[in-house]
Design an enzyme around this catalytic site. Structure first.
Site, PDB file in Angstrom:
ATOM      1  N   GLY A 122     -14.973 -55.042 -29.936  1.00  0.00           N
ATOM      2  CA  GLY A 122     -15.046 -56.342 -29.276  1.00  0.00           C
ATOM      3  C   GLY A 122     -13.830 -57.211 -29.528  1.00  0.00           C
ATOM      4  O   GLY A 122     -13.334 -57.899 -28.631  1.00  0.00           O
TER       5      GLY A 122
ATOM      6  N   SER B 137     -23.884 -49.963 -25.103  1.00  0.00           N
ATOM      7  CA  SER B 137     -24.106 -51.271 -25.732  1.00  0.00           C
ATOM      8  C   SER B 137     -22.812 -51.949 -26.157  1.00  0.00           C
ATOM      9  O   SER B 137     -22.830 -53.089 -26.619  1.00  0.00           O
ATOM     10  CB  SER B 137     -25.032 -51.116 -26.946  1.00  0.00           C
ATOM     11  OG  SER B 137     -24.406 -50.310 -27.928  1.00  0.00           O
TER      12      SER B 137
ATOM     13  N   LYS C 248     -12.690 -43.924 -27.854  1.00  0.00           N
ATOM     14  CA  LYS C 248     -12.131 -45.256 -27.595  1.00  0.00           C
ATOM     15  C   LYS C 248     -10.614 -45.258 -27.597  1.00  0.00           C
ATOM     16  O   LYS C 248      -9.991 -45.942 -26.776  1.00  0.00           O
ATOM     17  CB  LYS C 248     -12.645 -46.256 -28.643  1.00  0.00           C
ATOM     18  CG  LYS C 248     -14.081 -46.670 -28.417  1.00  0.00           C
ATOM     19  CD  LYS C 248     -14.492 -47.772 -29.379  1.00  0.00           C
ATOM     20  CE  LYS C 248     -15.908 -48.218 -29.050  1.00  0.00           C
ATOM     21  NZ  LYS C 248     -16.372 -49.263 -29.996  1.00  0.00           N
TER      22      LYS C 248
ATOM     23  N   ASN D 184     -17.144 -53.444 -40.114  1.00  0.00           N
ATOM     24  CA  ASN D 184     -17.828 -53.343 -41.408  1.00  0.00           C
ATOM     25  C   ASN D 184     -16.932 -53.847 -42.534  1.00  0.00           C
ATOM     26  O   ASN D 184     -15.707 -53.900 -42.392  1.00  0.00           O
ATOM     27  CB  ASN D 184     -18.243 -51.894 -41.667  1.00  0.00           C
ATOM     28  CG  ASN D 184     -17.036 -50.989 -41.792  1.00  0.00           C
ATOM     29  OD1 ASN D 184     -16.522 -50.772 -42.890  1.00  0.00           O
ATOM     30  ND2 ASN D 184     -16.535 -50.477 -40.679  1.00  0.00           N
TER      31      ASN D 184
ATOM     32  N   CYS E  64      -5.466 -62.390 -50.606  1.00  0.00           N
ATOM     33  CA  CYS E  64      -5.791 -61.194 -49.828  1.00  0.00           C
ATOM     34  C   CYS E  64      -7.238 -61.322 -49.367  1.00  0.00           C
ATOM     35  O   CYS E  64      -7.927 -62.300 -49.699  1.00  0.00           O
ATOM     36  CB  CYS E  64      -5.590 -59.932 -50.672  1.00  0.00           C
ATOM     37  SG  CYS E  64      -6.850 -59.627 -51.930  1.00  0.00           S
TER      38      CYS E  64
ATOM     39  N   CYS F 191     -22.266 -57.139 -35.865  1.00  0.00           N
ATOM     40  CA  CYS F 191     -22.690 -57.125 -34.464  1.00  0.00           C
ATOM     41  C   CYS F 191     -23.853 -56.168 -34.232  1.00  0.00           C
ATOM     42  O   CYS F 191     -24.754 -56.433 -33.453  1.00  0.00           O
ATOM     43  CB  CYS F 191     -21.531 -56.730 -33.576  1.00  0.00           C
ATOM     44  SG  CYS F 191     -20.098 -57.786 -33.778  1.00  0.00           S
TER      45      CYS F 191
ATOM     46  N   CYS G  17      -8.508 -61.742 -58.795  1.00  0.00           N
ATOM     47  CA  CYS G  17      -8.795 -60.744 -57.748  1.00  0.00           C
ATOM     48  C   CYS G  17      -8.376 -59.346 -58.202  1.00  0.00           C
ATOM     49  O   CYS G  17      -7.227 -59.121 -58.577  1.00  0.00           O
ATOM     50  CB  CYS G  17      -8.062 -61.108 -56.459  1.00  0.00           C
ATOM     51  SG  CYS G  17      -8.269 -59.873 -55.155  1.00  0.00           S
TER      52      CYS G  17
END
Lengths: 66, 258
Positions: free
Chosen positions: B42, B70, B87, B132, B175, B192, B249
């Site tokens: 998307g 979808s 894709k 993800n 980061c 999503c 971090c």
């Protein structure tokens, strides 16, 4: 102490840290970033960052979709 | 004068060349640039369109998915006839229709810690709209190791988040992991597939990400590094907040100390 959280005014009896705020809101620190006066607070600074009267806080949920 | 551009290119990119911040030299930079888009979904769909239309000379596309029905509510470079096809292949066809100046490199694989660093090393700027958290951590680590700028866009429901990460460039820059130290628990992730997303939210974030990629290539404007943009579609509101490095971090703290 009065702070604005996601646009809503909240009152607390005593000054509190970001960690204590998340505990009071029952939000696990793993789920959200905390924005204080338009600046993200690093997670390692949650315990030592004390909120001040009039702070504007936004709880930012991480989104992960694409 | 714009040496090195054909008459067709001079006309195709005329609206860029008219901008004094871009000009013929800027357009040549775009034509010489190599950008890697990770996630052709998307966010990736409009992003690929804008990078291709702008004449970014080499566009790498990394995605290991096939087009699904979808997807079509928001992944605007694909059509109904593309369902089931890879894709990367269909995105490449869309770019070929749009602009013959652009070379597409397909990476039809899922990037992980074993392969990501070698892939990102071949590009000037990396931009991701993966679906993800783990993919974002993989890219974050690879881009830090290879010292590549990472434009990161994410969506869920009606909200989008956008940042540019280059913690190696100067002290204090964060980061991705400075922002999100660990993935939220699986059942509470906003993505999503499980929470839904209104199509144009992905379009908005893809276009904003393309803007930051072009700025980074051209070296113009005020960098997004050190800031986070949050788009809230239902409120029709954006805000841009400071995003500092977290000195603790685990992913980038070391390079700052070193």
């Amino acid at each position: 102490m009065q702070v604005l959280i996601n646009g809503e005014t909240r009152r607390f009896d005593a000054p509190m840290s970001v960690s204590a705020l998340l505990a009071a809101l029952e939000l696990p620190a793993t789920k959200v970033a905390v924005e204080r006066n338009l600046e993200i607070v690093p997670r390692s600074a949650f315990a030592e960052t004390t909120l001040a009267d009039g702070d504007r806080i936004e709880i930012v949920h991480f989104v992960g979709g694409g | 004068m714009m040496p090195g551009m054909t008459p067709e290119q001079r006309e195709r990119y005329l609206r860029h060349v008219l901008l004094k911040e871009v000009g013929g030299q800027g357009q040549q930079k775009l034509l010489a640039a190599r950008a890697l888009v990770v996630g052709a979904g998307g966010i990736g769909a409009p992003l690929i369109q804008y990078l291709a239309a702008a004449g970014v000379g080499t566009v790498g596309i990394a995605d290991d998915d096939a087009v699904a029905l979808s997807n079509l509510q928001r992944q605007v470079i694909y059509g109904t006839g593309d369902i089931g096809a890879a894709k990367t292949a269909r995105a490449r066809a869309a770019v070929a229709r749009l602009n013959p100046d652009v070379t597409v490199v397909e990476h039809p694989v899922r990037l992980d810690d074993a392969n990501a660093r070698a892939v990102v090393a071949g590009y000037d700027v990396i931009v991701e709209g993966v679906d993800n958290f783990e993919g974002r951590y993989v890219l974050n680590r690879a881009c830090i190791a290879a010292r590549k700028p990472l434009v990161s866009a994410a969506v869920g429901r009606f909200e989008g988040q956008l940042a540019l990460f280059k913690p190696w460039a100067e002290p204090g820059l964060p980061c991705y992991r400075c922002f999100a130290p660990e993935a939220p628990p699986r059942d509470e992730q906003i993505n999503c597939a499980e929470e839904g997303v209104l199509g144009p939210v992905a379009g908005v974030m893809g276009a904003l990400a393309a803007m930051e990629v072009l700025k980074e290539i051209l070296g113009i404007g005020e960098t997004l590094a050190g800031r986070l943009l949050i788009y809230r579609g239902l409120e029709t509101a954006t805000r841009t907040v400071k995003l500092p490095a977290d000195p603790e971090c685990p992913d980038c703290g070391g390079i700052r100390r070193g």
